[in-house]
Design an enzyme around this catalytic site. Structure first.
Site, mmCIF file in Angstrom:
data_model
loop_
_atom_site.group_PDB
_atom_site.id
_atom_site.type_symbol
_atom_site.label_atom_id
_atom_site.label_comp_id
_atom_site.label_asym_id
_atom_site.label_seq_id
_atom_site.Cartn_x
_atom_site.Cartn_y
_atom_site.Cartn_z
ATOM 1 C CG HIS A 125 47.221 -2.513 40.460
ATOM 2 N ND1 HIS A 125 48.195 -1.668 41.041
ATOM 3 C CD2 HIS A 125 46.844 -2.927 41.833
ATOM 4 C CE1 HIS A 125 48.292 -1.401 42.034
ATOM 5 N NE2 HIS A 125 47.552 -2.275 42.777
ATOM 6 C CD GLU A 134 48.513 -0.870 37.193
ATOM 7 O OE1 GLU A 134 49.367 -1.492 37.239
ATOM 8 O OE2 GLU A 134 47.977 -0.018 37.897
ATOM 9 N NE ARG A 185 44.654 0.444 42.774
ATOM 10 C CZ ARG A 185 45.710 0.785 42.631
ATOM 11 N NH1 ARG A 185 46.067 1.488 41.553
ATOM 12 N NH2 ARG A 185 46.533 0.947 43.698
ATOM 13 C CG HIS A 224 52.437 -1.999 39.118
ATOM 14 N ND1 HIS A 224 51.020 -2.378 39.593
ATOM 15 C CD2 HIS A 224 53.275 -2.795 39.886
ATOM 16 C CE1 HIS A 224 51.137 -3.064 40.802
ATOM 17 N NE2 HIS A 224 52.510 -3.411 40.995
ATOM 18 C CD GLU A 274 53.707 2.459 38.644
ATOM 19 O OE1 GLU A 274 52.944 2.360 37.755
ATOM 20 O OE2 GLU A 274 53.381 2.177 39.933
#
Length: 380
Positions: A174, A177, A232, A300, A374
């Site tokens: 993505h 990020e 993204r 991510h 994440e």
């Protein structure tokens, strides 16, 4: 009811002139308190995009035009302002990065003082390979839709071609990020430095290979630097005025199930078929070309989570106890060393349903232990 509403999420994908620089003028980021399905319907209709990884009852972050805030208030939806002027934040970041010094030689921590362009990342990879020829070598994982080579490095003191296990770390599926590529590079730097100063790292690198691919969606990443900071997806021209396929909904295991959109304007658009995109094809083929890979991590942001398969279903995999133990140990180690609280759990039950993800494919198709992190923060 709530899950069916996710399909209504408004995408931020640009139509028409996709080359115009996106300024985000008049936009802000709020944290809304969703108390009912009605609240969620209202927010999805009004907001430009949801920022939180999980949409459910409770607190969720949204990107909203300030002119629409009155409508939220009129609807009785409670919210708090997180970023009053998104355009100013993006503008200030651009100015800061444009004036920042290149900074750092190989192993110099000052290089990590701020985010880096794809050209700077690739230059650093080359720098490491030149400075440490017996430890670091360049690798590639195909090319992107726009022809950018997906670059990476192999870190190991074992001879090239040695029959040793390997672990792959990737980041940047993505594009927006940015902390992901920098975290992958920081890991590479720590391993390279540790090879000569830490006995445990030296032992690991003598008995296995570490592959690090810091930006596996280089077209999207470049677009976030030049045109749209919050882009993204990849840069696929979908042919109907929209652009982009979500690489992390394009992987072939259980492709096209829940949590992946059929709408090309959606931020989670799955593509026309599994592995329709050169970025996912190339990374898939890297796994095929390296059958010694036994572990995988996909970076991510944001939310501070350590996640394991499955994403496509809430049913736990047979090896759930082993995954849970690994993820919980990682969570505890992060807390002990960095003081940051992370939550560990299965993707579908901890975060959301997401089919076509790399983690599901790596585990489901290749039987490789695969997790995703994440990274920071939690939207504070």
């Amino acid at each position: 009811m709530l899950s069916s509403l996710l399909a209504l999420c408004v995408a931020s994908t640009a139509f028409a002139d996709d080359s115009a620089v996106v300024t985000y003028d008049g936009e802000c980021v709020i944290r809304a308190d969703i108390r009912s399905a009605r609240d969620l319907r209202t927010l999805l209709a009004i907001a430009e995009e949801e920022f939180s990884h999980r949409i459910d009852l409770g607190e969720v972050d949204f990107r909203v035009k300030r002119a629409r805030l009155a409508a939220l208030t009129a609807a009785g939806i409670r919210f708090e302002m997180r970023v009053p002027d998104l355009a100013e934040v993006v503008r200030n970041e651009r100015v800061r990065l444009a004036t920042a010094a290149e900074g750092g030689i190989a192993g110099d921590a000052s290089w990590f003082a701020d985010f880096k362009t794809i050209a700077q990342i690739n230059a650093k990879l080359d720098e490491w390979a030149i400075a440490h020829p017996s430890l670091v070598s360049s690798v590639t994982a195909g090319a992107s839709l726009e022809g950018r080579v997906v670059r990476g490095i192999r870190i190991s003191s074992a001879p090239m071609g040695a029959n040793v296990p390997a672990v792959l770390f990737d980041a940047g599926q993505h594009a927006r990020e940015w902390i992901g590529p920098m975290t992958a590079m920081f890991l590479a730097n720590a391993l390279i430095d540790g090879a000569s100063s830490n006995a445990r790292i030296a032992r690991i690198l003598s008995t296995c290979e570490i592959f690090i691919l810091p930006s596996v969606n280089p077209d999207g990443y470049e677009h976030t630097w030049t045109t749209a900071r919050l882009w993204r997806k990849n840069r696929r021209d979908n042919g109907n005025g929209t652009f982009g396929v979500d690489p992390n909904r394009n992987w072939g295991f259980q492709w096209g199930r829940g949590g992946a959109s059929t709408d090309p304007a959606s931020e989670t658009y799955r593509g026309t078929a599994a592995f329709s995109e050169p970025e996912t094809q190339s990374l898939r083929d890297f796994f095929y070309a390296h059958p010694n890979i036994v572990g995988h991590m996909d970076y991510h942001s944001y939310s501070q989570l350590v996640l394991w398969p499955w994403g496509y279903t809430t049913t736990a995999p047979l090896e759930a106890p082993a995954f849970d133990a690994i993820a919980d140990r990682m969570r505890a180690t992060i807390l002990a060393n960095g003081g940051q609280p992370y939550i560990a759990g299965q993707i579908a039950t901890t975060l959301y349903i997401a089919s076509g993800s790399i983690v599901d494919w790596v585990y489901g198709d290749r039987a490789i232990t695969s997790l995703t992190i994440e990274l920071r923060d939690t939207g504070t």
